[in-house]
Design an enzyme around this catalytic site. Sequence first.
Site, short mmCIF file in Angstrom:
data_model
loop_
_atom_site.label_atom_id
_atom_site.label_comp_id
_atom_site.label_asym_id
_atom_site.label_seq_id
_atom_site.Cartn_x
_atom_site.Cartn_y
_atom_site.Cartn_z
N CYS A 140 0.84 -1.21 0.00
CA CYS A 140 0.00 0.00 0.00
C CYS A 140 0.87 1.25 0.00
CB CYS A 140 -0.93 -0.02 1.21
SG CYS A 140 -1.98 1.42 1.32
N CYS A 143 -0.36 4.22 1.98
CA CYS A 143 -0.19 4.06 3.42
C CYS A 143 1.26 4.23 3.84
CB CYS A 143 -0.63 2.67 3.87
SG CYS A 143 -2.10 2.07 3.07
N ASP A 144 2.17 3.65 3.09
CA ASP A 144 3.55 3.51 3.59
C ASP A 144 4.59 4.31 2.81
OD1 ASP A 144 2.57 1.77 5.51
OD2 ASP A 144 2.88 -0.01 4.28
P1 FAD Z 1 -10.83 -4.77 6.41
O1 FAD Z 1 -9.92 -3.94 7.23
O2 FAD Z 1 -10.27 -5.53 5.25
O3 FAD Z 1 -11.57 -5.78 7.40
C1 FAD Z 1 -12.37 -6.80 6.91
C2 FAD Z 1 -12.87 -7.61 8.07
O4 FAD Z 1 -13.81 -8.58 7.61
C3 FAD Z 1 -11.79 -8.40 8.82
O5 FAD Z 1 -11.97 -8.16 10.16
C4 FAD Z 1 -12.07 -9.86 8.49
O6 FAD Z 1 -11.73 -10.71 9.55
C5 FAD Z 1 -13.60 -9.79 8.31
N1 FAD Z 1 -14.16 -10.88 7.54
C6 FAD Z 1 -13.84 -11.28 6.28
N2 FAD Z 1 -14.58 -12.36 5.94
C7 FAD Z 1 -15.39 -12.64 7.02
C8 FAD Z 1 -16.36 -13.62 7.29
N3 FAD Z 1 -16.67 -14.56 6.39
N4 FAD Z 1 -16.98 -13.62 8.50
C9 FAD Z 1 -16.70 -12.67 9.41
N5 FAD Z 1 -15.78 -11.69 9.19
C10 FAD Z 1 -15.13 -11.68 8.02
N6 FAD Z 1 -5.37 2.63 5.13
C11 FAD Z 1 -5.15 3.83 5.69
O7 FAD Z 1 -6.07 4.67 5.71
N7 FAD Z 1 -3.97 4.15 6.28
C12 FAD Z 1 -2.92 3.29 6.34
O8 FAD Z 1 -1.86 3.61 6.85
C13 FAD Z 1 -3.12 1.99 5.76
N8 FAD Z 1 -2.13 1.08 5.81
C14 FAD Z 1 -2.33 -0.15 5.24
C15 FAD Z 1 -1.29 -1.06 5.27
C16 FAD Z 1 -1.45 -2.29 4.72
C17 FAD Z 1 -0.31 -3.30 4.76
C18 FAD Z 1 -2.70 -2.65 4.11
C19 FAD Z 1 -2.90 -4.04 3.52
C20 FAD Z 1 -3.73 -1.73 4.06
C21 FAD Z 1 -3.56 -0.48 4.61
N9 FAD Z 1 -4.56 0.49 4.57
C22 FAD Z 1 -4.37 1.70 5.15
C23 FAD Z 1 -5.85 0.20 3.95
C24 FAD Z 1 -6.87 -0.12 5.07
O9 FAD Z 1 -6.33 -1.10 5.91
C25 FAD Z 1 -8.18 -0.57 4.47
O10 FAD Z 1 -8.67 0.41 3.58
C26 FAD Z 1 -9.22 -0.80 5.56
O11 FAD Z 1 -8.73 -1.68 6.55
C27 FAD Z 1 -10.50 -1.38 4.98
O12 FAD Z 1 -11.38 -1.53 6.02
P2 FAD Z 1 -12.64 -2.49 5.92
O13 FAD Z 1 -13.36 -2.33 7.22
O14 FAD Z 1 -13.37 -2.28 4.67
O15 FAD Z 1 -12.05 -3.97 5.81
#
Ligand code: FAD
Length: 321
Positions: A140, A143-144
């Site tokens: 990302c 992010c980094d």
């Molecule tokens: P996610 O964070 O992807 O969470 C999805 C959730 O769904 C998880 O808890 C998972 O366990 C759950 N889940 C999936 N399938 C099931 C199921 N069948 N049953 C129950 N639960 C389930 N964004 C920033 O703004 N700043 C940053 O510095 C940043 N750094 C990042 C660094 C990395 C390495 C990565 C990979 C991403 C980064 N991002 C950052 C992006 C950010 O993490 C995502 O945009 C954000 O986390 C998305 O949030 P979300 O709630 O949509 O899903």
Amino acid sequence: MSDTRHTKTLIIGSGPAGYTAGGVYAARAMLNPILVQGGMEPGGQLTTTTEVENYPSFIDIQGPPELMVKMEKHARAMGTEVIGDIITDLDLSKRPFTAKGDSGTTYTADAVILATGARAKWLGGLPSEEKFKGFGVSACATCDGFFYRGQEIVVVGGGNTAVEEALFLTNFASKVTLIHRRDELRAEKILINRLMKNEKIEPPLWDHTLEEVVGDENPLGVTGVRAKHVKTGEITEIPAKGVFIAIGHAPPANELVKDVLETHMGGYVVTKPDSTATSIPPGVFAAGDLTDHKYRQAVTSAGMGCMAALEAEAFIAEQDD
Ligand code: FAD
Ligand code: NAP
């Protein structure tokens, strides 16, 4: 033990979208939300990074555990029931909607908020990629990238994401080298033109794959990569402090919803304009990276989580009338 639990609002996923939907909004709207965390990655993608510097009000916060622990705490404090379970089966064809948990519990709900996120693809099968994840290897740039000011960076991939990430990284890096497994990019022409014109971008290393990330042990950090020519096997070493893997995202619409909801852009769930409502009967909302092929940030996911909870609240109020 198998049992059945009913809730007005079931939230699936414990990333920023899920916790915001559940804790901050649905619970305060007295929707008695149940939030199912997911087993593989409770807390979501931010549990795979080290520092988060772009979440408003936190100048610098550790992804795991601080930010996501605080979000979970907030959700619980507002009255959300947070359950460590994985939804394995979802029936959205009739109300109440039914979700089966890996634990044996069946959840029934008047409204469902899907917040199961997305996942950047990693190369896989490369021990050094695994070893330096979060310590020089990232998926990302937004992010980094900031952590690599004045440093040399390598980007792996040949699509729009790789080219956009490479261009974005020139804001910080002294030099960016793209490594691609073929001799042609699949990115859009306009992006390729920008890439080729950028003075900080080195000529791409065509027909190469990442053979190994090399680095220091103490402190753990990347110093370069070894790339292998796909035809000759010749190894090229490139010094770099950061390695960005940009080979696409795994389809976010996982087995739960991929055949049920309309998707686009490689598996992102389609929502109605200016809404988190999905394509199927009312009462099912989707928020966060699951629906977002463009921004994919914690704060945008949290924002969509808020929208989904407000829409779920309005939907339930309509049903109750
Ligand atoms: P996610 O964070 O992807 O969470 C999805 C959730 O769904 C998880 O808890 C998972 O366990 C759950 N889940 C999936 N399938 C099931 C199921 N069948 N049953 C129950 N639960 C389930 N964004 C920033 O703004 N700043 C940053 O510095 C940043 N750094 C990042 C660094 C990395 C390495 C990565 C990979 C991403 C980064 N991002 C950052 C992006 C950010 O993490 C995502 O945009 C954000 O986390 C998305 O949030 P979300 O709630 O949509 O899903
Ligand atoms: P993508 O188009 O699937 O491209 C992935 C790239 O990574 C390809 O070049 C592929 O190589 C390479 N790759 C895949 N697996 C690899 C591996 N194991 N080792 C080495 N290289 C590997 O993914 P994307 O770039 O993330 O784009 C996904 C979708 O989002 C596309 O529809 C894209 O247009 C869209 N998108 C749009 C924008 C925009 O409009 N600005 C920005 C970002 C993404 P090959 O070329 O050899 O297959």
